[in-house]
Design a protein around this motif. Structure first.
Motif, PDB file in Angstrom:
ATOM      1  N   HIS A  17       0.821  -1.213   0.000  1.00 48.23           N
ATOM      2  CA  HIS A  17       0.000   0.000   0.000  1.00 48.23           C
ATOM      3  C   HIS A  17       0.858   1.268   0.000  1.00 48.23           C
ATOM      4  O   HIS A  17       0.379   2.336  -0.376  1.00 48.23           O
ATOM      5  CB  HIS A  17      -0.934   0.023   1.214  1.00 48.23           C
ATOM      6  CG  HIS A  17      -1.922  -1.094   1.220  1.00 48.23           C
ATOM      7  ND1 HIS A  17      -2.982  -1.162   0.338  1.00 48.23           N
ATOM      8  CD2 HIS A  17      -2.008  -2.213   1.982  1.00 48.23           C
ATOM      9  CE1 HIS A  17      -3.683  -2.252   0.569  1.00 48.23           C
ATOM     10  NE2 HIS A  17      -3.100  -2.917   1.556  1.00 48.23           N
ATOM     11  N   ASN A  18       2.121   1.167   0.420  1.00 47.32           N
ATOM     12  CA  ASN A  18       3.010   2.324   0.463  1.00 47.32           C
ATOM     13  C   ASN A  18       3.637   2.642  -0.882  1.00 47.32           C
ATOM     14  O   ASN A  18       4.290   3.669  -1.018  1.00 47.32           O
ATOM     15  CB  ASN A  18       4.118   2.112   1.499  1.00 47.32           C
ATOM     16  CG  ASN A  18       3.565   1.963   2.886  1.00 47.32           C
ATOM     17  OD1 ASN A  18       3.525   0.855   3.406  1.00 47.32           O
ATOM     18  ND2 ASN A  18       3.112   3.039   3.489  1.00 47.32           N
ATOM     19  N   GLY A  19       3.479   1.778  -1.870  1.00 45.60           N
ATOM     20  CA  GLY A  19       4.080   2.012  -3.184  1.00 45.60           C
ATOM     21  C   GLY A  19       5.581   1.832  -3.136  1.00 45.60           C
ATOM     22  O   GLY A  19       6.122   1.142  -2.269  1.00 45.60           O
ATOM     23  N   LYS A  47       6.160  -8.793  -4.379  1.00 43.67           N
ATOM     24  CA  LYS A  47       7.506  -8.876  -4.963  1.00 43.67           C
ATOM     25  C   LYS A  47       8.220  -7.537  -4.976  1.00 43.67           C
ATOM     26  O   LYS A  47       9.440  -7.490  -5.107  1.00 43.67           O
ATOM     27  CB  LYS A  47       7.425  -9.471  -6.364  1.00 43.67           C
ATOM     28  CG  LYS A  47       6.931 -10.899  -6.351  1.00 43.67           C
ATOM     29  CD  LYS A  47       6.815 -11.471  -7.729  1.00 43.67           C
ATOM     30  CE  LYS A  47       6.262 -12.889  -7.633  1.00 43.67           C
ATOM     31  NZ  LYS A  47       6.005 -13.484  -8.916  1.00 43.67           N
ATOM     32  N   ASN A  48       7.491  -6.440  -4.817  1.00 40.16           N
ATOM     33  CA  ASN A  48       8.118  -5.106  -4.807  1.00 40.16           C
ATOM     34  C   ASN A  48       8.949  -4.851  -3.567  1.00 40.16           C
ATOM     35  O   ASN A  48       9.857  -4.040  -3.588  1.00 40.16           O
ATOM     36  CB  ASN A  48       7.060  -4.009  -4.941  1.00 40.16           C
ATOM     37  CG  ASN A  48       6.387  -4.016  -6.278  1.00 40.16           C
ATOM     38  OD1 ASN A  48       7.018  -4.325  -7.286  1.00 40.16           O
ATOM     39  ND2 ASN A  48       5.127  -3.696  -6.307  1.00 40.16           N
TER      40      ASN A  48
END
Length: 53
Positions: A17-19, A47-48
């Motif tokens: 959610h934080n990008g 995966k980010n």
């Protein structure tokens, strides 16, 4: 809750959610660790934010 003082270690909590996170900027703000949500049951893998050590 524990009172803040100069003996506390700064840690953040992040998820997808934080990008995209600028980890260099986070570190320069004095953050020493992070809790990172990478999974949600068996249906989601973020995966980010995976960090392989």
């Amino acid at each position: 809750m524990q009172n803040r003082n100069n003996q506390n270690i700064k840690v953040i909590d992040v998820s997808h959610h934080n990008g995209t996170i600028d980890w260099a900027k986070v570190a320069s703000d004095g953050v020493k660790g992070a809790y990172i949500k990478l999974t949600e049951g068996t249906t989601f893998l973020d995966k980010n934010h995976m960090i392989i050590i």
